[in-house]
Design a protein around this motif. Structure first.
Motif, PDB file in Angstrom:
ATOM      1  N   GLY A 108       0.810  -1.210   0.000  1.00  0.00           N
ATOM      2  CA  GLY A 108       0.000   0.000   0.000  1.00  0.00           C
ATOM      3  C   GLY A 108       0.849   1.268   0.000  1.00  0.00           C
ATOM      4  O   GLY A 108       0.551   2.222  -0.715  1.00  0.00           O
ATOM      5  N   HIS A 109       1.918   1.262   0.800  1.00  0.00           N
ATOM      6  CA  HIS A 109       2.822   2.419   0.829  1.00  0.00           C
ATOM      7  C   HIS A 109       3.509   2.599  -0.521  1.00  0.00           C
ATOM      8  O   HIS A 109       3.640   3.723  -1.018  1.00  0.00           O
ATOM      9  CB  HIS A 109       3.887   2.244   1.917  1.00  0.00           C
ATOM     10  N   VAL A 110       3.964   1.508  -1.095  1.00  0.00           N
ATOM     11  CA  VAL A 110       4.654   1.578  -2.388  1.00  0.00           C
ATOM     12  C   VAL A 110       3.711   2.110  -3.462  1.00  0.00           C
ATOM     13  O   VAL A 110       4.097   2.968  -4.266  1.00  0.00           O
ATOM     14  CB  VAL A 110       5.244   0.200  -2.777  1.00  0.00           C
ATOM     15  N   ALA A 111       2.487   1.638  -3.475  1.00  0.00           N
ATOM     16  CA  ALA A 111       1.529   2.114  -4.474  1.00  0.00           C
ATOM     17  C   ALA A 111       1.298   3.617  -4.326  1.00  0.00           C
ATOM     18  O   ALA A 111       1.251   4.347  -5.327  1.00  0.00           O
ATOM     19  CB  ALA A 111       0.205   1.355  -4.342  1.00  0.00           C
ATOM     20  N   TRP A 112       1.175   4.088  -3.095  1.00  0.00           N
ATOM     21  CA  TRP A 112       0.975   5.512  -2.873  1.00  0.00           C
ATOM     22  C   TRP A 112       2.195   6.301  -3.332  1.00  0.00           C
ATOM     23  O   TRP A 112       2.070   7.324  -4.013  1.00  0.00           O
ATOM     24  CB  TRP A 112       0.679   5.789  -1.400  1.00  0.00           C
ATOM     25  N   LEU A 113       3.387   5.853  -2.954  1.00  0.00           N
ATOM     26  CA  LEU A 113       4.610   6.552  -3.351  1.00  0.00           C
ATOM     27  C   LEU A 113       4.835   6.507  -4.853  1.00  0.00           C
ATOM     28  O   LEU A 113       5.333   7.472  -5.435  1.00  0.00           O
ATOM     29  CB  LEU A 113       5.817   5.978  -2.597  1.00  0.00           C
TER      30      LEU A 113
END
Length: 80
Positions: A69-74
């Motif tokens: 989820g963090h990677v997708a946002w970044l």
């Protein structure tokens, strides 16, 4: 988030030895659990490592659900 942290993570993964790369990959799979107490879990730093992994391997690494989820946002909002 930090462009400098991302750049450093990308460089560390890209130029790191097998032990360094294994640590990154293990951390990504087990996020948010810290796999090595003395090493960072800075999200921007690790996102840089993911970017390097993609360039080297042509695919995404295995990521924990939380870290994914963090990677997708970044990917969408954080990369300069």
């Amino acid at each position: 988030m930090s462009d400098q942290n991302r750049a450093e993570g990308k460089d560390h993964y890209a130029t790191g030895d097998a032990e360094t790369r294994a640590w990154f990959e293990d951390q990504w799979k087990r996020w948010p659990t810290r796999v090595h107490q003395e090493r960072t879990t800075n999200i921007s730093f690790h996102h840089g490592g993911v970017l390097a992994f993609r360039e080297i391997h042509g695919r995404d690494p295995e990521l924990s659900r939380d870290f994914r989820g963090h990677v997708a946002w970044l990917d969408k909002h954080g990369a300069a």
